[in-house]
Write an enzyme that holds these catalytic residues in place. Structure first.
Site, PDB file in Angstrom:
ATOM      1  N   LYS C  67       0.170  -1.339  -0.116  1.00 51.70           N
ATOM      2  CA  LYS C  67       0.176   0.140   0.366  1.00 51.70           C
ATOM      3  C   LYS C  67       0.841   1.443  -0.332  1.00 51.70           C
ATOM      4  O   LYS C  67       1.434   1.265   0.712  1.00 51.70           O
ATOM      5  CB  LYS C  67      -1.065  -0.080   1.218  1.00 51.70           C
ATOM      6  CG  LYS C  67      -1.944   0.767   1.115  1.00 51.70           C
ATOM      7  CD  LYS C  67      -2.895   0.898   2.626  1.00 51.70           C
ATOM      8  CE  LYS C  67      -3.934   1.771   2.555  1.00 51.70           C
ATOM      9  NZ  LYS C  67      -5.106   2.197   3.679  1.00 51.70           N
ATOM     10  N   SER C 142      -9.691   1.490   2.938  1.00 47.68           N
ATOM     11  CA  SER C 142      -8.690   2.507   1.556  1.00 47.68           C
ATOM     12  C   SER C 142      -8.036   1.394   0.921  1.00 47.68           C
ATOM     13  O   SER C 142      -6.815   2.211   0.493  1.00 47.68           O
ATOM     14  CB  SER C 142      -8.310   3.473   2.642  1.00 47.68           C
ATOM     15  OG  SER C 142      -7.264   2.913   3.484  1.00 47.68           O
ATOM     16  N   SER C 166      -9.712  -0.610   6.731  1.00 45.20           N
ATOM     17  CA  SER C 166      -9.207  -1.199   5.340  1.00 45.20           C
ATOM     18  C   SER C 166      -8.051  -1.557   4.773  1.00 45.20           C
ATOM     19  O   SER C 166      -8.136  -1.620   3.679  1.00 45.20           O
ATOM     20  CB  SER C 166      -8.316   1.058   5.522  1.00 45.20           C
ATOM     21  OG  SER C 166      -8.793   1.761   5.364  1.00 45.20           O
TER      22      SER C 166
END
Lengths: 488, 96, 472
Positions: C67, C142, C166
């Site tokens: 990420k 996210s 997330s």
């Protein structure tokens, strides 16, 4: 709470006359002390030894505020903070915590400063200073830990510079912010307080005051019960006194012109020795303190009592001991303990020589000669002081000769023995003085007549004549006595 | 209820330049969120301590040893991302 | 889709370079926009090195997506924000160091909501990521890029971060496995903070076993994170197909209004499946659940408003034309942050500001205590809690982005877990009109082993995780 009063705190006498404080001056100081004897910064492993190195050469993701970096508390920094708290007669908190103080400034790499808020590590202490009217107590509101921001460099002055350069080597240095009560009544008292604070910090061995940026001061000052101005960017004791003197005059002028002193932050311009208004639209601060989520609470019960055991003798305690142990005057003891190195110097000399004589010669002569030359005690060897005192005690040299030796040592070096030999400073024998006195009487009939007619001063010229004949090697007091004897 | 003036103050505190249009656009959205936050008023929290840290950790320290636990960067690395720099310094705008 | 074991065999038979090359080609052809940065050259170089020198690590030669809010030395790290334009970190996050030691190959940086603020991966400055099951739909957020990349077989493994769901939300929407560990189990050093007191890095994979293997690599104490905990656990050893005697709590508060019927049915069916396999069910009461969302958002925004203060364009990232410093800072931040980030900074600033600190920030932290106590009470009687991960399957791109509050409400089942700091895993447990449904298994502090075992047992006895999206 650990609130046992400091046992070694001396019972100071009250000043004899009350200081009037005609302008109603109230000064409180916020002193930022760098704990620069630590090896590393407060929240990262970067070295504190950056003073001679290029900018931004001692930084890491933590003190540079890079995204994702996290702080970890330096244990020694906490111990040093507790030491200082205890030495300032503070209560030391058993449970404490770091907070974020949120504000923007170009020297602040994270957009917040890690500091303390509720439950500062120490609070409610005091120090005693030599005030305008004798011993004066300055309350310590709190002494809390925080991180130092970076250093800003301006081209020319802050108000004219077209850009700002930032060096983060200083960023993350362990700071102790020592906040005083508004107990100082003059710039002189402010300076004395700073001297005292620095002295205590050096005794504690947590701080080297000679390093750049080691001690920085924000001063709050008001007069006549008006609003206070906060003066930032003061970096020396002398600067503090100058800034405050300027500010008193400025505030008095504002009042004289019928104006009102406004609450504001002012920047001290050290070169011009003036304070500049920093007023801009951001004046309404709101620091939005909240506990630093990346650091866990400190539960340090038991630390303070243990650290207290290891505290060195502090200036006030040493002053009392010098008076008791060496039988010297309190003024001398105070002067000798006002600097750690001086106290150590004295004590080493006093162990091997007459302590009273050592106090007199170190305080009244050597210190003055050093100050005159802008030198510290490091410039004079204790062996030389011992020799001078021995020569004096055995009456081999005169007091004038001793002063001459000290001056020569400072200016040209050498050893006391060499200087005595070179300059012929050995005290002359009694019969030579006697012969010189007889000659002086014979050669100065007018002076003799004047003296006999009651003009005491005439004797001085006769003494002077004797001294001249012996090339200063005679002791002036001895010469006077010999003359008196011969004149009947 | 957050007013445009409140919003401008928050924008100043957080150094976010907002245009008049932004302020118009944000105000109702922020207020609907704040209304929702107001739900918490219904919870009785008398005598409840706040939870700042979810784990009961305390006294986490590092030793006063260089490069522990974070290693320093070289000056070159430190400045490698600087949008503006000069003579080894980061270059920031004027102060006044 | 290949598992770690299958890939290891292939690397042994062929080479890491070939595997990495194959995935790079898939990424290049992918329609998902799952990556912000693909570090193809350095990945291939590392693969060649591993091929020539050999590596004994558990992930030797296996590619992984990271990420883009995790600091990677030498690889651009943007947090999907314009404000970090050009930022190339000079240091690796702790998890990256661990991955490198284990032989893993970082193939690229995964797309996300800007600064991890979102539930749909639509707020990325680099454009929205698409759901591999239906490219008209969001992947969740996210960590949407990480989940979509794994689900779309752009990469076998990925790391995300989970502040309020997330990792679990996109795992649920994309039909993969995602774990949010106990707070403190994985070092946050190098994770670019959104809300420090809530977030953890978490692994994604297509199977529970691979999640456990990856978790074993990245978990562990780190002296650079003061909230890191010393624990010595081997999570892979929890891979046992056995839930006999397991006590499952089913909090009805998580099946309330707004929960899609098909989601509810899939999760209840999954719970009954576990019951059939020997677990027992218990009702638990978690009365403060409905206040979790408000509490969570206040805390997260407050911390975020401070965390994001460092982005001022002085040391890294976007810079605008200089004027005085106040103006320059304000303009850099206005130009660099997107709308949702700005809204959260403004609200967080408000919640901490004089006069509102107690009403919002402090109140939220007190409510957090009550929520934590709900969990402590529940876990006195049960071993795990099971709930839906998300109240509904993946929604359409653009469907909720205009209404922040409705988007926040999607996190209703995931945020309480972060407030309490407990671990939780999302595993596929069904489909609704071709879209995956995730089941959330929540455990006690530091009891990842039990939730991993429960998830593994479910997986071994069902085939939801085997289904793959078509055409990707």
């Amino acid at each position: 709470m650990f609130d046992e009063p400091n046992k070694t705190n001396p019972p100071f006498s009250k000043g004899s006359s009350k200081y009037e404080n005609p302008d109603g001056v109230k000064i409180g100081l916020e002193v930022h002390v760098q704990l620069n004897k630590l090896k590393t910064k407060v929240f990262c492993g970067c070295t504190t030894d950056y003073h001679n190195d290029p900018p931004n050469s001692h930084v890491c993701p933590v003190c540079l505020g890079l995204p994702g970096a996290l702080p970890v508390i330096n244990k020694k920094a906490v111990e040093a903070a507790i030491k200082v708290g205890l030495a300032l007669n503070c209560k030391v908190e058993e449970h404490t915590q770091f907070y974020r103080k949120n504000y923007y400034y170009p020297d602040l790499p994270k957009g917040f400063q890690i500091t303390q808020y509720d439950f500062p590590i120490s609070s409610q202490g005091y120090v005693m200073i030599e005030g305008e009217d004798g011993e004066h107590r300055i309350g310590i509101t709190r002494a809390h830990m925080e991180e130092d921001p970076g250093r800003l460099v301006h081209e020319g002055t802050i108000d004219k510079s077209k850009y700002t350069l930032i060096d983060y080597n200083r960023s993350g240095m362990a700071l102790l912010e020592v906040v005083s009560d508004p107990d100082m009544r003059s710039p002189k008292e402010a300076r004395r307080y700073l001297d005292k604070l620095r002295n205590i910090l050096e005794y504690l061995d947590v701080f080297d005051g000679n390093l750049e940026g080691a001690l920085r001061v924000d001063a709050n000052i008001s007069i006549m019960g008006g609003q206070r101005a906060e003066i930032k960017n003061i970096s020396s004791h002398k600067g503090a006194e100058r800034a405050l003197l300027y500010e008193i005059v400025r505030q008095k002028n504002v009042l004289r012109r019928g104006g009102v002193v406004v609450l504001e932050t002012r920047h001290f311009d050290e070169a011009r020795e003036i304070t500049l208004s920093m007023r801009s639209k951001e004046e309404a601060h709101d620091y939005r303190y909240f506990p630093e989520p990346d650091l866990v609470p400190l539960k340090i019960s038991g630390w303070a009592p243990a650290i207290k055991e290891t505290l060195p003798e502090l200036p006030d305690a040493r002053r009392m001991r010098f008076v008791e142990q060496y039988g010297i005057a309190d003024d001398h003891a105070k002067a000798l303990t006002s600097e750690l190195k001086l106290a150590v110097f004295y004590e080493e000399v006093a162990k091997k020589a007459d302590p009273k004589m050592a106090a007199v010669w170190i305080c009244d002569v050597l210190k003055g000669e050093l100050n005159y030359r802008d030198l510290t005690i490091d410039a004079f060897r204790k062996e030389h002081m011992l020799s001078v005192i021995e020569l004096l005690a055995s009456k081999k040299i005169t007091e004038d000769g001793a002063v001459d030796i000290i001056r020569t040592l400072l200016d040209k070096g050498g050893s006391p023995e060499e200087i005595v030999a070179q300059k012929g400073l050995v005290v002359v024998e009694g019969d030579i003085v006697s012969t010189a006195a007889e000659e002086a009487i014979k050669e100065n009939p007018q002076a003799v007549a004047d003296y006999k007619a009651g003009k005491e001063k005439a004797l001085n010229s006769l003494v002077g004549a004797v001294m001249k004949k012996t090339k200063g090697r005679a002791d002036a007091r001895a010469a006077r006595e010999v003359l008196l004897g011969k004149l009947g | 209820m957050i007013t445009k003036k409140d919003l401008e103050h928050m924008a100043w505190l957080s150094r976010l330049e907002l245009s008049g249009e932004d302020t118009e656009k944000y105000t109702p959205k922020l207020n609907s969120v704040l209304d929702y936050f107001g739900e918490l008023d219904k919870v009785d929290t008398e005598g409840v301590e706040p939870t700042y840290h979810v784990l009961q950790l305390s006294n986490v320290f590092r030793d006063d040893e260089p490069s522990q636990p974070t290693k320093p960067l070289s000056q070159e690395e430190a400045l490698s991302n600087a949008p503006r720099k000069q003579d080894g310094f980061f270059k920031a705008p004027r102060m006044m | 889709m290949a598992t770690i074991n299958e890939l290891r065999e292939r690397i042994h038979a062929e080479s890491s370079e070939e595997i990495v090359h194959e995935y790079l080609e898939k990424i290049a052809e992918s329609k998902l926009n799952a990556f912000i940065t693909v570090s193809g050259e350095s990945a291939l170089a590392r693969a060649r090195k591993i091929d020539s020198e050999g590596h004994e690590g558990p992930l030797a030669g296996i590619p992984i997506a990271i990420k883009d809010n995790i600091s990677t030395k030498g690889i651009r790290t943007t947090c999907a924000s314009k404000i970090l334009t050009g930022y190339i970190p000079p240091y690796d996050a702790h998890v990256i160091e661990r991955l490198k030691e284990a032989g893993a190959i970082i193939i690229g940086k995964a797309n996300m909501d800007e600064f991890a603020m979102g539930t749909s991966t639509e707020t990325s400055f680099y454009g929205a990521t698409k759901n591999p099951w239906d490219i008209e739909r969001v992947p969740g957020g996210s960590s949407g890029g990480s989940a979509a990349a794994v689900a779309g077989d752009d990469v076998p493994l990925a790391l995300g971060s989970d502040t309020g769901g997330s990792v679990r939300c996109p795992a649920s929407f994309c039909g993969v496995v995602g774990l949010k560990p106990t707070y403190g189990v994985i070092s946050r050093y190098g994770l670019i903070a959104y809300a420090n007191s809530l977030e953890q890095i978490g692994p994604f994979a297509t199977s529970v076993r691979d999640v456990a293997t990856l978790f074993d690599v990245i978990a562990g104490y780190d002296a650079r994170d003061s909230t890191s905990v010393k624990r010595d656990v081997n999570y892979s050893s929890a891979m046992k197909n056995d839930v006999r005697g397991l006590k499952i709590g089913v909090p009805e508060e998580y099946f309330g209004e707004g929960t899609d019927e098909k989601v509810e049915k899939a999760v209840r069916d999954a719970i009954h499946k576990l019951e059939d396999l020997g677990a027992s069910l218990k009702d638990v009461k978690m009365p403060h659940t409905k206040y979790a969302l408000a509490s969570y958002y206040i805390i997260a925004m407050s911390e975020a408003s401070s965390n994001l203060a460092r982005f001022d364009g002085m040391r890294y990232g976007l810079r605008v034309e200089d004027s005085d410093w106040h103006t320059t800072f304000s303009q850099v931040r206005a130009a660099g942050f997107g709308d949702e980030v700005k809204r959260r900074i403004l609200l967080g600033t408000y919640a901490l500001s004089a006069g509102y600190h107690d009403k919002y920030y402090l109140k939220a932290l007190k409510v957090r205590t009550l929520i934590k106590q709900d969990f402590e009470r529940a876990f006195k009687n049960v071993d795990v809690l099971i709930t839906p991960t998300m109240p509904y399957p993946a929604f359409r791109l653009g469907e909720k982005i205009g209404d922040p509050l409705s988007l926040y409400l999607a996190d209703v089942d995931t945020v309480p877990i972060n407030l309490a700091g407990v671990p939780s895993i999302s595993v596929p447990c069904g489909f609704s009109e071709g879209l995956p449904i995730g089941m959330q298994i929540i455990g006690k502090h530091f009891d990842e082993a039990t939730i991993l075992r429960t998830a593994y047992t479910f997986e071994e006895n069902t085939d939801f995780h085997i289904k793959q999206p078509e055409g990707v």
